[in-house]
Scaffold this active site. Structure first.
Site, PDB file in Angstrom:
ATOM      1  CG  HIS A 152      -0.254  -0.086   2.522  1.00 38.43           C
ATOM      2  ND1 HIS A 152       0.326   0.928   3.199  1.00 38.43           N
ATOM      3  CD2 HIS A 152      -0.052  -1.053   3.383  1.00 38.43           C
ATOM      4  CE1 HIS A 152       0.842   0.814   4.239  1.00 38.43           C
ATOM      5  NE2 HIS A 152       0.648  -0.683   4.443  1.00 38.43           N
TER       6      HIS A 152
ATOM      7  CB  CYS B 266       1.293  -3.772   5.116  1.00 37.16           C
ATOM      8  SG  CYS B 266      -0.046  -4.535   6.116  1.00 37.16           S
TER       9      CYS B 266
END
Lengths: 246, 319
Positions: free
Chosen positions: A196, A212
């Site tokens: 992301h 992440c």
């Protein structure tokens, strides 16, 4: 993380610290994923206590100097971008993987998008404070533009900042997921991990907060425009703590 | 009249046989999951179909399943049986039960620990003994604990067990962490290390496309010595296999062969003869691996092209 990597001629050379990395089993992946997102949420507006012992090699004094999140932010403020090593660039990359495949090297903080002709587009990434935390072969299950971020219930319960977004923080420049998100699936199962964007571009190249993979918003937008849903994603064992040691 | 009845019966039987072949192939070739095995399985299929006029099915399955199928008469051919990795299966099915035969033609293979040229030249990791030197192996550390990591193979491979025994015997389990994971992950790590000149050491076998893709060197080590090669497999002694094993030497000369069911050889001697003459070279097998894995060629399409450009070889296998 013992990797030394050279920046551009006038850049700093950085040496990542060696951090103790705990081992996790496959079954703890989901738990760790939630923990990752907790940390990610904190990164949205609260400065984390950054414990990493990263060092910078100063080419003028030829000395290694302590480097932390604050200094990384200063560097970004001075140059308006991350060190050259972490900027998007086409590199030689010989691989048997087909074009369109994503290969993530958490140890060196690089994400490669394989291109034809033994080349790849290399992007800088930020990964978890404890290295990467997991490794394996997954796929891009779905994508989103300016995704909504919803804090986990545990975080809502204890963090007033998160509580105000209990119903979901709309996408936007302050959203911790940044401009785009690629949701990583194993088979048809969401792994909870994402590639992301971030509202904190200076953190690229560091081990910062989550399990992440974070990229600056320009880069995740570029990557998003180039990949297909279903793309193979290989997260290397380098820097990972998931795969069992014998 | 009798002759007419016989002709009628013969015709009916032919029809039945004909109908049968539309549902079941004359031969089943087991196809393992590595590239050269996939290519050679398809070359065998299209080669036999072209030269001997039989209907051949390629069916993907693991080595243990293929051997069980050869034993039971449900599978006819295994295109690539690695030895000494599968010595125990060969002993069981070829030597003892005699339900499987090996082609006399062998393709020479190597196994061991490899490094990129950069790792050998810049970081001095050239010999297996260097893996027991913590100063040298510390450069292989990627998870921050000061100890290097090396890949020893996929979890399901028979060679991985042996690599673990070798590591224990040489003593480098004290200085490096042994990782087991799918080959795609390991090869992508080699790609990334090569792209950034980072050091890496990993289990390798040849023929394999990685030797064409990157500049790879195999670590030197003491020559194989049968007297020092004591392998006890987990299947034979789940609790004590590692402590009872010892292999502080290089792999014995490795090779692979085609295997086929004894019943198939009796039923279709021309097929057995054809399989026994197949003489792939190590270079050809590397090319197969590269074509499928790097160039992403479809195994069946690759095999058909190979057949079309190697008619002389097929003729020599058919004689």
């Amino acid at each position: 993380m013992k990797t030394d990597w050279k920046a551009g001629p006038n850049e700093l050379m950085l040496k990542m610290s060696q951090l103790p990395v705990p081992y996790f089993t496959l079954s703890s992946r989901a738990v760790r994923g939630i923990a990752a997102c907790l940390a990610l949420a904190l990164a949205a507006g609260v400065t984390l206590a950054y414990a990493a012992e990263t060092q910078i090699f100063d080419p003028k004094t030829h000395k290694w100097v302590e480097y932390d999140r604050k200094k990384a932010r200063s560097y970004y403020a001075a140059h308006k971008q991350v060190p050259e090593t972490f900027r998007r660039q086409v590199v030689k990359f010989k691989t048997a993987e087909k074009p369109g495949t994503i290969i993530i090297d958490g140890n060196q903080h690089f994400l490669y998008l394989v291109q034809p002709g033994f080349t790849a587009i290399r992007y800088g990434i930020g990964v978890g404070r404890e290295g990467f935390g997991w490794a394996g072969i997954v796929r891009v299950g779905r994508t989103a533009e300016w995704p909504t971020w919803t804090p986990p219930a545990e975080m809502v319960a204890r963090d007033p900042n998160a509580a105000k977004w209990a119903g979901g923080q709309p996408g936007g420049p302050d959203n911790p997921l940044g401009a785009r998100a690629l949701y990583l699936y194993q088979g048809n199962q969401d792994t909870i991990y994402r590639i992301h964007g971030t509202p904190e571009p200076w953190t690229i190249g560091l081990d910062v907060s989550s399990g992440c993979i974070r990229m600056n918003n320009d880069d995740i937008t570029d990557l998003h425009s180039r990949i297909e849903v279903g793309a193979k994603v290989i997260v290397l064992m380098q820097g990972a703590s998931l795969y069992k040691g014998v | 009249m009798t002759r007419n009845v016989a002709l009628h019966l013969s015709g009916t039987l032919m029809l039945l046989v004909s109908c049968g072949t539309s549902f079941a192939a004359d031969l089943v070739v087991g196809m393992p999951n590595w590239p050269s095995g996939q290519a050679s399985a398809n070359i065998i299929k299209f080669g036999i179909e072209k030269e001997l006029g039989l209907d051949v099915e390629v069916r993907e399955m693991g080595t243990l399943t293929i051997f069980a199928g050869l034993d039971a008469g449900e599978v006819d051919v295994h295109p690539e049986v690695w030895l000494p990795n599968l010595d125990s299966l060969v002993k069981r099915y070829v030597d003892d039960k005699k339900t499987v035969k090996l082609s006399p033609k062998e393709v020479a293979a190597t196994q061991g620990m490899c490094a990129t040229r950069e790792t050998a030249d810049t970081y001095g990791i050239k010999d297996i003994a260097d893996l027991s030197d913590p100063e040298k192996t510390s450069v292989l550390d990627t998870d921050g604990d000061g100890q290097g990591e090396i890949w020893i193979g996929a979890e399901t491979w028979s060679s991985t067990t042996i690599e673990r025994i070798r590591a224990e015997s040489y003593g480098y389990t004290k200085t490096v962490k042994l990782l087991e994971m799918p080959e795609d992950l390991a090869m992508a790590a080699v790609d990334a290390a090569s792209a950034t000149n980072e050091p890496i050491v990993f289990y390798c076998y040849s023929p394999h496309h990685v030797f064409d893709l990157h500049d790879i060197v195999q670590l030197t080590e003491p020559k194989h010595d049968d007297g020092k090669w004591k392998i006890v497999l987990p299947s034979d002694d789940p609790a004590g296999w590692l402590s009872k094993s010892s292999a502080p030497v290089g792999w014995p000369p490795s090779h692979f062969q085609i295997a086929f069911a004894t019943k198939t050889a009796e039923r279709l001697p021309k097929v057995a003869s054809f399989l026994s003459r197949i003489d792939f070279t190590a270079k050809e097998v590397t090319e197969m691996s590269y074509a499928l894995q790097v160039e992403k060629q479809d195994p069946a399409a690759f095999a058909q092209k190979w057949i079309a450009t190697h008619e002389d070889r097929l003729e020599s296998w058919t004689k």
